[in-house]
Design a protein around this motif. Structure first.
Motif, PDB file in Angstrom:
ATOM      1  N   GLU A   1       0.805  -1.217   0.000  1.00 32.20           N
ATOM      2  CA  GLU A   1       0.000   0.000   0.000  1.00 32.20           C
ATOM      3  C   GLU A   1       0.844   1.275   0.000  1.00 32.20           C
ATOM      4  O   GLU A   1       0.467   2.267  -0.619  1.00 32.20           O
ATOM      5  CB  GLU A   1      -0.996   0.000   1.159  1.00 32.20           C
ATOM      6  CG  GLU A   1      -2.260   0.703   0.712  1.00 32.20           C
ATOM      7  CD  GLU A   1      -3.412   0.647   1.672  1.00 32.20           C
ATOM      8  OE1 GLU A   1      -3.230   0.139   2.787  1.00 32.20           O
ATOM      9  OE2 GLU A   1      -4.490   1.134   1.299  1.00 32.20           O
TER      10      GLU A   1
ATOM     11  N   VAL B   1       0.303   3.956  -2.932  1.00 28.20           N
ATOM     12  CA  VAL B   1      -0.080   5.350  -2.676  1.00 28.20           C
ATOM     13  C   VAL B   1       0.955   6.289  -3.305  1.00 28.20           C
ATOM     14  O   VAL B   1       0.602   7.299  -3.927  1.00 28.20           O
ATOM     15  CB  VAL B   1      -0.229   5.605  -1.151  1.00 28.20           C
ATOM     16  CG1 VAL B   1      -0.289   7.083  -0.838  1.00 28.20           C
ATOM     17  CG2 VAL B   1      -1.482   4.916  -0.633  1.00 28.20           C
TER      18      VAL B   1
ATOM     19  N   LYS C   1      -5.147   5.863   1.400  1.00 33.07           N
ATOM     20  CA  LYS C   1      -5.171   4.467   1.833  1.00 33.07           C
ATOM     21  C   LYS C   1      -6.611   4.050   2.120  1.00 33.07           C
ATOM     22  O   LYS C   1      -7.410   4.862   2.582  1.00 33.07           O
ATOM     23  CB  LYS C   1      -4.330   4.302   3.102  1.00 33.07           C
ATOM     24  CG  LYS C   1      -2.853   4.367   2.812  1.00 33.07           C
ATOM     25  CD  LYS C   1      -2.050   4.066   4.042  1.00 33.07           C
ATOM     26  CE  LYS C   1      -0.574   4.090   3.693  1.00 33.07           C
ATOM     27  NZ  LYS C   1       0.273   4.009   4.858  1.00 33.07           N
ATOM     28  N   ARG C   2      -6.896   2.783   1.861  1.00 30.58           N
ATOM     29  CA  ARG C   2      -8.268   2.296   2.071  1.00 30.58           C
ATOM     30  C   ARG C   2      -8.717   2.503   3.513  1.00 30.58           C
ATOM     31  O   ARG C   2      -9.832   2.926   3.764  1.00 30.58           O
ATOM     32  CB  ARG C   2      -8.358   0.811   1.730  1.00 30.58           C
ATOM     33  CG  ARG C   2      -8.427   0.545   0.250  1.00 30.58           C
ATOM     34  CD  ARG C   2      -8.911  -0.864  -0.010  1.00 30.58           C
ATOM     35  NE  ARG C   2      -8.823  -1.164  -1.427  1.00 30.58           N
ATOM     36  CZ  ARG C   2      -9.592  -2.032  -2.052  1.00 30.58           C
ATOM     37  NH1 ARG C   2     -10.487  -2.716  -1.387  1.00 30.58           N
ATOM     38  NH2 ARG C   2      -9.460  -2.259  -3.333  1.00 30.58           N
ATOM     39  N   LEU C   3      -7.824   2.179   4.449  1.00 33.22           N
ATOM     40  CA  LEU C   3      -8.196   2.274   5.860  1.00 33.22           C
ATOM     41  C   LEU C   3      -8.519   3.714   6.231  1.00 33.22           C
ATOM     42  O   LEU C   3      -9.498   3.981   6.934  1.00 33.22           O
ATOM     43  CB  LEU C   3      -7.073   1.722   6.747  1.00 33.22           C
ATOM     44  CG  LEU C   3      -7.396   1.648   8.230  1.00 33.22           C
ATOM     45  CD1 LEU C   3      -8.577   0.722   8.488  1.00 33.22           C
ATOM     46  CD2 LEU C   3      -6.189   1.175   9.036  1.00 33.22           C
TER      47      LEU C   3
ATOM     48  N   LEU D   1     -11.176  -3.561   3.263  1.00 32.48           N
ATOM     49  CA  LEU D   1      -9.755  -3.566   2.894  1.00 32.48           C
ATOM     50  C   LEU D   1      -9.440  -4.661   1.883  1.00 32.48           C
ATOM     51  O   LEU D   1      -8.429  -4.600   1.198  1.00 32.48           O
ATOM     52  CB  LEU D   1      -8.881  -3.754   4.143  1.00 32.48           C
ATOM     53  CG  LEU D   1      -8.940  -2.638   5.175  1.00 32.48           C
ATOM     54  CD1 LEU D   1      -7.981  -2.921   6.321  1.00 32.48           C
ATOM     55  CD2 LEU D   1      -8.612  -1.297   4.557  1.00 32.48           C
TER      56      LEU D   1
END
Lengths: 305, 289
Positions: free
Chosen positions: A73, A77, B95-97, B284
């Motif tokens: 991630e 990003v 970010k997904r979270l 997620l």
């Protein structure tokens, strides 16, 4: 810039991506072609981390963002900071105006306010939405929404622009303007990756083409080379005009008459010399002979077959 | 996180669901005060005023805001996937979270605002009725709002689970309403009946035994119904003293009620965390297509 290796994505029992590999190099305008359901959007969504492939590897800007079922991630990003993405079949937030929409998207990239304001104006002028800047997006036509989607994809001045069927819903003027924008991006050294099933668009603006069929890349090359290869493999079509009618009985090629003294001849190789001899042997003369290059559409259909 | 929060907050405040539900709630609230005034019953003490406020906020807010919370949660993710806005948002360096965290926080704030609005209207109504005001009114209404917020957050989280598992937002809305109906109306009725069967419906009806049994069963068998857990806690804010012939109802406060029902508070907190963990984990790992 963007490298995909052996990507596999299963939707229950359906293999949407079946070991797909492709590479987009900096500065390329890469046309990603394929019939509906071939896996174009799945490839794009996987690249952006929006769906989870089961296997394979994805690299963006030299950063490994995905490997064997897991996204990194942090890297994803980081890579997304340099990517602009225009999705297919999407709307933006109906309650916002175009200015608010682009401002919100600009905030996601942490673009400073003053710079954001400047960029928002530039982009709305570029996509001809400045006069509608205070109208709610919910009141926009399909074409206007598409233009706004393109504008939001450009807000961060991306190095890589990923466009999923971008010209759907645009009128001819919109398409022409859109192509100009892509050409402009290429001119300033940006990379564009866009999927389409409208071959004329791809042929006109792309320098590299990848054709995906049933989740696999059938071909990936420079457009000219693809055409030459196709010609070599038996895609020659010759339009022949003679001074008198010619009897083609016994010829090894496929001949269809287009008139009394005009013929379409399809052969597996370049037969121009043999054709000349064949016609002369029957006491006729060739008035015109035109080798017809296959269009991308013909190549595409052949590949899909 | 704050990007997702700001976006969702603006969006939530513009949804018709919010304003329709709040509007209906207010329409029911106002006649209640009017009837109270018309009855001519005086509110003499602060405790009485607090008790009325609690009943109003818990009764009306606990029902209408509960619906709002569940419906808001049930369409939080799937409707954005349908519209395509989630693909746009998640293609950005977010970010997904942090996105779902921000979204959840925004829904929590919207629910809190709805609760505070309900409380404020309640206090204004009490003032209009000429009820005495005191510091306990403020502290207890804040405590009640905190409790109700916990319950509503649990419902939002339950809605998020529905939203991440059911792709169609209209189907999710239907499922949420069925859940609401079954879990919040049918199950409590069954449990109440079972509690009454051995106490009130016997040859020698015993009201006190029923009260005890009912509270015990609600804690044990309705631990997943946040509004029931709140009811159990809030019911202990008043105690009945004296004998059967001369009972007197005394208000002892929400703080006291919470202390006496820590198991119910635990149910609220624990299940909220479990629901959130499931919903977040699912988000997620899910395909946003």
């Amino acid at each position: 810039m963007m490298k995909i290796e052996n990507l596999v994505k299963l939707y229950k029992d359906v293999r949407a991506l079946d070991g797909l590999s492709l590479e987009v190099k900096p500065g390329q305008v890469y046309g990603f072609l394929g019939p509906n359901g071939a896996g174009k959007s799945t490839t794009i969504l996987s690249t952006l981390g929006l769906i989870f492939p089961q296997e394979g590897r994805i690299e963006l800007f030299g950063l490994e963002v995905f490997r064997d079922g897991k996204f990194n991630e942090e890297n994803l990003v980081e890579a997304k900071r340099q990517i602009g993405y225009m999705p297919e079949h999407a709307t933006l937030w109906d309650f916002m105006t175009p200015v608010q929409t682009l401002d919100v998207i600009g905030e996601a990239f942490e673009i400073p306010k003053a710079e954001r304001e400047k960029r928002v104006r530039e982009l709305l002028e570029l996509v001809n939405l400045w006069d509608d800047r205070n109208r709610k997006v919910g009141k926009f036509s399909k074409g206007m929404r598409q233009r706004l989607l393109l504008a939001q994809a450009l807000i961060n001045d991306p190095e890589l622009l990923i466009l999923d069927e971008p010209m759907t819903g645009l009128d001819p003027t919109g398409i022409a303007e859109f192509k100009d924008i892509i050409r402009e991006q290429k001119k300033v050294g940006k990379t564009v990756f866009f999927s389409s099933h409208i071959l004329a668009h791809v042929e006109e603006i792309c320098d590299t083409v990848g054709v995906i069929v049933k989740g696999k890349l059938r071909v990936e090359d420079n457009l000219e080379r693809i055409k030459r290869e196709f010609l070599k493999r038996g895609g020659y079509t010759i339009i022949l005009e003679t001074n008198v009618p010619v009897d083609f009985t016994g010829a090894e090629w496929k001949v269809s008459p287009l008139g009394e003294k005009k013929y379409r001849i399809v052969a597996p190789e370049d037969i121009r010399e043999q054709l000349h001899d064949f016609v002369s042997a029957r006491g006729a003369k060739i008035l015109t002979m035109q080798v017809k290059e296959p269009s991308l559409e013909e190549i595409f259909l052949k590949m899909v077959e | 996180m704050f990007w997702g929060f700001r976006l969702e907050f603006k969006q939530s405040l513009r949804t018709k669901k919010l304003w329709v539900i709040l509007g209906v709630m207010m329409l029911l609230y106002l006649p209640g005060f009017y009837l109270q005034k018309a009855s001519g019953e005086e509110i003499e003490t602060v405790q009485q005023a607090v008790s009325i406020l609690i009943n109003n906020v818990n009764g009306l807010g606990g029902f209408f805001i509960a619906i709002l919370a569940l419906l808001m949660g049930a369409t939080a993710i799937n409707s954005e996937i349908e519209k395509g806005t989630l693909r746009v948002a998640m293609s950005k360096p977010i970010k997904r979270l942090s996105y779902i965290g921000g979204k959840f926080l925004a829904h929590t704030v919207v629910v809190l605002m709805a609760l505070l609005l309900t409380t404020l209207v309640g206090i204004v109504g009490l003032a209009w009725l000429g009820a005495p005001m005191g510091s306990q009114l403020v502290t207890d209404s804040l405590l009640l709002n905190g409790l109700l917020l916990l319950a509503m957050v649990q419902l939002v989280a339950l809605g998020y689970i529905i939203s991440t598992f059911i792709k169609s937002s209209s189907t999710a809305l239907g499922v949420a309403l069925v859940v609401m109906f079954v879990v919040f109306m049918i199950m409590p009725a069954i449990v109440q009946f079972v509690a009454a069967k051995d106490t009130l419906l016997s040859e020698n009806p015993d009201w006190e035994a029923y009260q005890e049994k009912s509270e015990e069963y609600k804690t044990k068998y309705l631990f997943y119904v946040p509004t029931t857990q709140i009811d159990v806690i809030v019911s202990d804010a008043t105690v009945v003293k004296g004998d059967v012939t001369n009972p007197s109802v005394e208000y002892v406060g929400i703080g006291h009620a919470i202390k006496s029902n820590l198991a119910n508070l635990f149910n609220l907190v624990f299940l909220t965390l479990v629901y959130l963990a499931i919903a977040f984990y699912r988000f997620l790992r899910m395909d946003l297509r």
